[in-house]
Design a protein around this motif. Structure first.
Motif, PDB file in Angstrom:
ATOM      1  N   LYS A   1      31.750  32.706  37.659  1.00  0.00           N
ATOM      2  CA  LYS A   1      32.800  32.594  36.696  1.00  0.00           C
ATOM      3  C   LYS A   1      32.448  32.032  35.382  1.00  0.00           C
ATOM      4  O   LYS A   1      31.292  32.631  35.304  1.00  0.00           O
ATOM      5  CB  LYS A   1      33.741  31.881  37.440  1.00  0.00           C
ATOM      6  CG  LYS A   1      34.886  32.103  38.161  1.00  0.00           C
ATOM      7  CD  LYS A   1      35.279  31.134  38.917  1.00  0.00           C
ATOM      8  CE  LYS A   1      36.097  31.286  40.241  1.00  0.00           C
ATOM      9  NZ  LYS A   1      35.615  32.007  41.150  1.00  0.00           N
TER      10      LYS A   1
ATOM     11  N   ASP B   1      29.663  37.056  44.195  1.00  0.00           N
ATOM     12  CA  ASP B   1      31.212  36.593  44.071  1.00  0.00           C
ATOM     13  C   ASP B   1      31.880  36.974  44.817  1.00  0.00           C
ATOM     14  O   ASP B   1      31.995  38.087  45.471  1.00  0.00           O
ATOM     15  CB  ASP B   1      31.736  36.406  42.499  1.00  0.00           C
ATOM     16  CG  ASP B   1      32.427  34.558  42.054  1.00  0.00           C
ATOM     17  OD1 ASP B   1      32.587  34.622  41.695  1.00  0.00           O
ATOM     18  OD2 ASP B   1      33.656  35.568  42.885  1.00  0.00           O
ATOM     19  N   LEU B   2      33.212  36.782  45.378  1.00  0.00           N
ATOM     20  CA  LEU B   2      33.344  36.602  46.456  1.00  0.00           C
ATOM     21  C   LEU B   2      34.932  37.786  45.814  1.00  0.00           C
ATOM     22  O   LEU B   2      35.793  38.609  46.073  1.00  0.00           O
ATOM     23  CB  LEU B   2      34.836  36.312  47.151  1.00  0.00           C
ATOM     24  CG  LEU B   2      35.814  36.095  48.298  1.00  0.00           C
ATOM     25  CD1 LEU B   2      34.963  37.622  49.412  1.00  0.00           C
ATOM     26  CD2 LEU B   2      36.011  34.704  48.996  1.00  0.00           C
ATOM     27  N   ASP B   3      34.854  37.269  44.109  1.00  0.00           N
ATOM     28  CA  ASP B   3      36.171  38.335  43.490  1.00  0.00           C
ATOM     29  C   ASP B   3      34.646  38.610  42.948  1.00  0.00           C
ATOM     30  O   ASP B   3      34.424  39.392  41.817  1.00  0.00           O
ATOM     31  CB  ASP B   3      36.363  36.791  42.354  1.00  0.00           C
ATOM     32  CG  ASP B   3      37.060  37.863  41.455  1.00  0.00           C
ATOM     33  OD1 ASP B   3      37.832  38.949  41.502  1.00  0.00           O
ATOM     34  OD2 ASP B   3      37.756  37.137  40.680  1.00  0.00           O
TER      35      ASP B   3
ATOM     36  N   ASP C   1      36.215  41.353  40.927  1.00  0.00           N
ATOM     37  CA  ASP C   1      36.845  41.273  38.819  1.00  0.00           C
ATOM     38  C   ASP C   1      36.673  40.243  38.315  1.00  0.00           C
ATOM     39  O   ASP C   1      36.837  39.427  37.105  1.00  0.00           O
ATOM     40  CB  ASP C   1      38.043  41.280  38.976  1.00  0.00           C
ATOM     41  CG  ASP C   1      38.148  41.993  37.769  1.00  0.00           C
ATOM     42  OD1 ASP C   1      37.659  42.742  37.296  1.00  0.00           O
ATOM     43  OD2 ASP C   1      39.851  42.041  36.686  1.00  0.00           O
ATOM     44  N   CYS C   2      35.402  39.238  38.804  1.00  0.00           N
ATOM     45  CA  CYS C   2      35.061  37.727  38.181  1.00  0.00           C
ATOM     46  C   CYS C   2      34.662  37.883  36.322  1.00  0.00           C
ATOM     47  O   CYS C   2      34.123  38.951  36.837  1.00  0.00           O
ATOM     48  CB  CYS C   2      34.609  37.294  38.985  1.00  0.00           C
ATOM     49  SG  CYS C   2      32.117  37.830  39.382  1.00  0.00           S
TER      50      CYS C   2
ATOM     51  N   SER D   1      30.701  39.826  36.342  1.00  0.00           N
ATOM     52  CA  SER D   1      30.364  41.217  37.373  1.00  0.00           C
ATOM     53  C   SER D   1      29.539  42.579  36.982  1.00  0.00           C
ATOM     54  O   SER D   1      29.240  42.983  36.626  1.00  0.00           O
ATOM     55  CB  SER D   1      31.808  41.311  38.689  1.00  0.00           C
ATOM     56  OG  SER D   1      32.727  42.172  36.723  1.00  0.00           O
TER      57      SER D   1
ATOM     58  N   CYS E   1      29.290  41.376  46.060  1.00  0.00           N
ATOM     59  CA  CYS E   1      30.557  40.946  46.470  1.00  0.00           C
ATOM     60  C   CYS E   1      30.830  40.479  47.643  1.00  0.00           C
ATOM     61  O   CYS E   1      30.925  41.571  48.849  1.00  0.00           O
ATOM     62  CB  CYS E   1      32.021  41.736  46.485  1.00  0.00           C
ATOM     63  SG  CYS E   1      33.117  40.994  46.095  1.00  0.00           S
TER      64      CYS E   1
ATOM     65  N   ASP F   1      31.130  36.082  50.758  1.00  0.00           N
ATOM     66  CA  ASP F   1      31.106  35.102  50.469  1.00  0.00           C
ATOM     67  C   ASP F   1      30.352  34.425  51.051  1.00  0.00           C
ATOM     68  O   ASP F   1      29.419  34.450  51.660  1.00  0.00           O
ATOM     69  CB  ASP F   1      32.641  34.931  51.551  1.00  0.00           C
ATOM     70  CG  ASP F   1      32.964  33.171  51.997  1.00  0.00           C
ATOM     71  OD1 ASP F   1      31.867  32.463  51.088  1.00  0.00           O
ATOM     72  OD2 ASP F   1      33.843  33.637  52.577  1.00  0.00           O
TER      73      ASP F   1
ATOM     74  N   THR G   1      39.936  33.568  33.096  1.00  0.00           N
ATOM     75  CA  THR G   1      41.261  34.108  33.708  1.00  0.00           C
ATOM     76  C   THR G   1      41.550  35.789  33.003  1.00  0.00           C
ATOM     77  O   THR G   1      42.873  36.555  33.030  1.00  0.00           O
ATOM     78  CB  THR G   1      42.959  33.786  33.099  1.00  0.00           C
ATOM     79  OG1 THR G   1      42.948  33.356  31.855  1.00  0.00           O
ATOM     80  CG2 THR G   1      42.643  31.768  33.187  1.00  0.00           C
TER      81      THR G   1
ATOM     82  N   GLY H   1      38.962  38.323  33.722  1.00  0.00           N
ATOM     83  CA  GLY H   1      38.846  39.615  34.387  1.00  0.00           C
ATOM     84  C   GLY H   1      37.374  39.801  34.043  1.00  0.00           C
ATOM     85  O   GLY H   1      36.636  39.287  33.657  1.00  0.00           O
TER      86      GLY H   1
END
Length: 402
Positions: free
Chosen positions: A18, A39-41, A43-44, A47, A55, A57, A325, A327
């Protein structure tokens, strides 16, 4: 700083993609490191900026340990205590150097604990309610930055705030102070401490930082006092890592608002563009030992680092949280005349955001260039900006910074 390990580049592992992760990736790539983000997201924000994105946890300790062993340096870029605990324990098992101090973080993540330390050291800070008048600022003790911050103008509204947040048992209520805000970063290792350039912070109406400016405009004495204060606070929490200190200039005195022993976002990139110094890279290489507070003075370029958001045909100047927020962000040069930008913009897109990095030989020239950049965006994208005038003016020559 940029030497290779044998025949390969040094590799840094950034845990979290983030806003803090964006800062870490940007700075370490500027220093010539190869950067991996976890990161788990998928599309953080960070990235698309990293050399490698994984990607999964971070709480998967076995997988985390395997990845850690493939890197030379670790930067945690998140604030969740359970996750940080796993990171801290795993890094110790792997023996990989990390820029994070768990003991210091446990203290600084609590505003109540931090404030108790300020009083013990005699550090000037806002007074607590009811030993102050309205307006006051209410904020949860264990949340970072602007999260949960509320300005309250009278007793009835304070009682209403407390009634609406019965679960918030650790709420800090302090006097609201007028004045410009400043930040200073400090790294510490084995008792040796380095502070860096002071930056000025400008907030949006939600108390989220929308703009970082260099040089700060503070007098040399106030900068020296601020650096000394940061060193005392770092020593008190036994810092071995990085910490930032935020203060407000009120009645000619810097009053400390909060400290955070974790990688900050925004300010370090502004420091880099102003001085050429990358604090995380310095820490990675080692800053020696001994109880010396080093305050290196470097040539200072003018820098404006800010966030804009475009939607419904309007451009707004907003706090940094908008960037989390949007992406995955792209790193681009020459963005409408800005030196660099991090953005999800593409031609024809109706809604987008950008972090603009604008530099010049002086603060005055940076503001002049900033106006040109903003007017170019407005013109080429056919946008309006209701708050334009107030965001093109720099109160550069204030009596209270002399």
């Amino acid at each position: 700083m940029n030497e290779e390990h044998g025949s390969r580049k040094k590799k840094v592992l950034v845990l979290g993609g983030k806003l803090q992760g964006v800062e870490a990736v940007y700075l370490m790539k500027k220093s010539g490191w190869q950067v991996t983000v976890v990161d788990l997201d998928p599309d953080c924000a960070a990235s698309a900026m990293a050399d490698t994105f994984l990607c999964f946890d971070i709480m998967e300790a076995d997988k985390l340990q395997q990845v850690m062993r493939e890197h030379d340096f670790i930067i945690p870029a998140l604030e969740k205590l359970p996750v940080l605990s796993v990171i801290d324990e795993t890094a110790r098992e792997c023996g990989v150097k990390m820029m994070f101090c768990m003991d210091a973080y446990r203290i600084t993540r609590s505003k109540l604990a931090s404030d108790a330390m300020f009083h013990k050291l005699g550090v000037p800070s806002p007074r607590y309610w009811p030993n102050c008048s309205f307006p006051v600022i209410a904020k949860p003790s264990d949340r970072s930055g602007s999260e949960g911050v509320c300005r309250i103008s009278e007793r009835a509204k304070l009682e209403l705030y407390q009634a609406r947040h019965p679960g918030l048992t650790d709420v800090v209520v302090q006097e609201y102070l007028e004045g410009p805000s400043y930040s200073i970063e400090i790294i510490a290792e084995k008792g040796r401490m380095w502070t860096f350039e002071v930056t000025e912070l400008e907030m949006d109406d939600r108390y989220d930082c929308k703009r970082v400016i260099c040089p700060s405009g503070l007098s040399p004495k106030l900068q020296s006092d601020f650096a000394k204060c940061a060193g005392e606070l770092a020593e008190m929490v036994k810092l071995d890592g990085i910490m930032d200190v935020e203060a407000i200039l009120n009645d000619g005195q810097l009053k400390v608002l909060e400290i955070d022993a974790r990688l900050p976002s925004q300010t370090l990139t502004a420091v880099y563009h102003s001085t050429g110094v990358v604090p995380p890279a310095i820490y990675a290489e080692g800053i020696g030992s001994g109880g010396v507070l080093c305050c290196p003075r470097c040539p200072e370029r003018g820098v404006i680092y800010e966030h804009i958001y475009v939607a419904a045909g309007q451009l707004r100047f907003v706090g940094e949280h908008i960037m989390g927020t949007q992406g995955a962000l792209n790193w681009t040069y020459g963005f409408f005349g800005a030196d660099e930008a991090l953005t999800n913009y593409r031609p024809g897109r109706a809604s987008w955001a950008a972090t603009l990095m604008i530099t010049a030989d002086s603060r005055k020239e940076a503001w002049k260039k900033h106006e040109e950049v903003i007017r170019t965006i407005l013109d080429q994208e056919h946008l309006e900006c209701p708050e334009l005038d107030e965001n093109l003016t720099d109160c550069d020559e204030r009596e209270y910074v002399l």
